[in-house]
Motif scaffolding. Sequence first.
Motif, PDB file in Angstrom:
ATOM      1  N   ALA A 188       0.859  -1.190   0.000  1.00  8.89           N
ATOM      2  CA  ALA A 188       0.000   0.000   0.000  1.00  8.89           C
ATOM      3  C   ALA A 188       0.892   1.237   0.000  1.00  8.89           C
ATOM      4  CB  ALA A 188      -0.943   0.010   1.197  1.00  8.89           C
ATOM      5  N   SER A 189       1.659   1.381  -1.068  1.00  4.93           N
ATOM      6  CA  SER A 189       2.446   2.601  -1.214  1.00  4.93           C
ATOM      7  C   SER A 189       1.497   3.777  -1.397  1.00  4.93           C
ATOM      8  CB  SER A 189       3.372   2.460  -2.421  1.00  4.93           C
ATOM      9  OG  SER A 189       4.025   3.680  -2.685  1.00  4.93           O
ATOM     10  N   MET A 190       1.739   4.873  -0.666  1.00  4.63           N
ATOM     11  CA  MET A 190       0.872   6.054  -0.768  1.00  4.63           C
ATOM     12  C   MET A 190       1.699   7.323  -0.735  1.00  4.63           C
ATOM     13  SD  MET A 190      -2.623   5.605   1.417  1.00  4.63           S
ATOM     14  CE  MET A 190      -3.601   4.114   1.304  1.00  4.63           C
ATOM     15  N   GLY A 191       1.142   8.368  -1.354  1.00  2.22           N
ATOM     16  CA  GLY A 191       1.745   9.683  -1.248  1.00  2.22           C
ATOM     17  C   GLY A 191       2.135  10.263  -2.588  1.00  2.22           C
ATOM     18  N   PRO A 192       3.082  11.215  -2.590  1.00  2.00           N
ATOM     19  CA  PRO A 192       3.650  11.786  -1.376  1.00  2.00           C
ATOM     20  C   PRO A 192       2.718  12.726  -0.625  1.00  2.00           C
ATOM     21  CG  PRO A 192       4.561  12.858  -3.324  1.00  2.00           C
ATOM     22  CD  PRO A 192       3.735  11.717  -3.811  1.00  2.00           C
ATOM     23  N   TRP A 193       1.703  13.266  -1.329  1.00  3.16           N
ATOM     24  CA  TRP A 193       0.864  14.298  -0.721  1.00  3.16           C
ATOM     25  C   TRP A 193      -0.584  13.853  -0.576  1.00  3.16           C
ATOM     26  CZ3 TRP A 193       3.966  17.946   0.961  1.00  3.16           C
ATOM     27  CH2 TRP A 193       5.120  18.289   0.239  1.00  3.16           C
ATOM     28  N   ILE A 194      -1.266  14.428   0.421  1.00  2.00           N
ATOM     29  CA  ILE A 194      -2.726  14.513   0.425  1.00  2.00           C
ATOM     30  C   ILE A 194      -3.068  15.888  -0.127  1.00  2.00           C
ATOM     31  CG2 ILE A 194      -4.819  14.665   1.810  1.00  2.00           C
ATOM     32  CD1 ILE A 194      -3.549  12.814   3.847  1.00  2.00           C
ATOM     33  N   THR A 195      -3.868  15.917  -1.177  1.00  2.00           N
ATOM     34  CA  THR A 195      -4.361  17.171  -1.735  1.00  2.00           C
ATOM     35  C   THR A 195      -5.745  17.429  -1.161  1.00  2.00           C
ATOM     36  OG1 THR A 195      -3.137  16.805  -3.794  1.00  2.00           O
ATOM     37  CG2 THR A 195      -4.943  18.396  -3.861  1.00  2.00           C
ATOM     38  N   THR A 196      -5.939  18.560  -0.530  1.00  2.00           N
ATOM     39  CA  THR A 196      -7.230  18.835   0.109  1.00  2.00           C
ATOM     40  C   THR A 196      -8.344  18.885  -0.936  1.00  2.00           C
ATOM     41  OG1 THR A 196      -6.662  21.193   0.060  1.00  2.00           O
ATOM     42  CG2 THR A 196      -6.288  20.006   2.123  1.00  2.00           C
TER      43      THR A 196
END
Length: 325
Positions: A216-224
Motif C-alpha cells: 500500500a504505497s501512498m503519497g507523497p501528498w494529500i491534496t485537500t
Amino acid sequence: MKLGTIRVNGTPQVIAKVKDNSAVAVDYRWMEDLIEAENRGLDTAAKAIEDALSGRKPTIDLTGVNWMAPNPKASKILGCAVNNINLNKRAYKPMTAPMFFTKGRSALTGHMKTIELLEEHGQSINEPEPVAVFGKKAKNVSDENIMEHIFGWTLTNDVTASGVKFSQDSIALKQTADLIKPHHTGWRPRMGEDGEVDTYLLFIYHSKSKAADTFASMGPWITTKDEVPDPNNLRVRGYVDGECYTDDSTSNYYFPVERVLSEASKWFTMEPGDCVHTGTASKGTEKHPRGNIGTYMHNYDGKMTDVEIEGLGKLSNLIDSKFKG
C-alpha cells in the motif's frame, strides 16, 4: 493545499508544500491529528505556508527526504475491487455493488520507498489509483452527502500478487449437497448431468495477495478536497521504468466515487484519516495493450514504478522482486 508526512531524525513530521521542491513544517507530528482538528488544522498549515513564503519560517528542501505514507496511522485502508469498466467487459456475473478488501497499516510505505515482492508472491501487478482520505466520521452516509466527510485525496499503488492469490490463497472444495445454497453457484453454469448436484466451489482469500508489507504505497501528498473539483474525471497513468503502461480516467469507473465511498460507510464506520482506494486504472497503451494486466512487476526488478494522477502529483517506488519466473 498539499500535505505530507516525512521522518526527521526518526520522528514523524507533517509538512505542507510551499513550491515545487520545498515544504514547511506544520505543528503536528501526525497527519491524523491535523485532520481531526478540522479547520483549525488547515488554518495552521496555511499559516505555516504563509510564513515560509514571507521568510518568517524556514523551508525544507524535499530532495532526498525520508517520506512516509501521508497518514501512517490510518485505522482502515479499504480497496474497491475491479471498479473499472475495462475490467468488467468480461464479467459473467456483473457486480451489483462495490466490492471491498482491506489492508492493514503495516502495508503502508511512502514515496521513493521500495515495494518488496517475495518469491511466493509470483506474478504481481501495479494498480494505480486515487485514494479518498476521510476527514469526519461517516456511517450510513448517502451518495449525495458523502463528500462532506472527505478531507482530501492521495495516490496509491495497490499492488496485487496474483501468483499467491491463485495458489496459496485459493482453495477448491467439494461440499456436501446440504451445504450448497443458491448464492454459492448463482454466478456460474452448473456442471454435470441434469439433476446431478453440483457441489464444487472455489474460494479465494486476499490478505497475502493484497495486504502484504509495502503493498500500500501512498503519497507523497494529500491534496485537500477543495483542489479536486471532480474526482470522477481524473486522468490516471502508470509507468514502469519510464514507460507508460496504463493511461486511464476515473470517468471509466464502474461505480462512481460517491457510490464507492457511501457503500464503504454502510459496512464500516469510516473514521478521520481512513483511506479508500476508489478503483484501479486499467486501460492500456500502444506498447502495453493489456494495461496493468500482464505488465508484471517482476520483469522490472530494480526499476522504478510510478503512479501519476491529474492534480494529485506523482508517486514513485523501487521494485525489489525475489520472484524471477
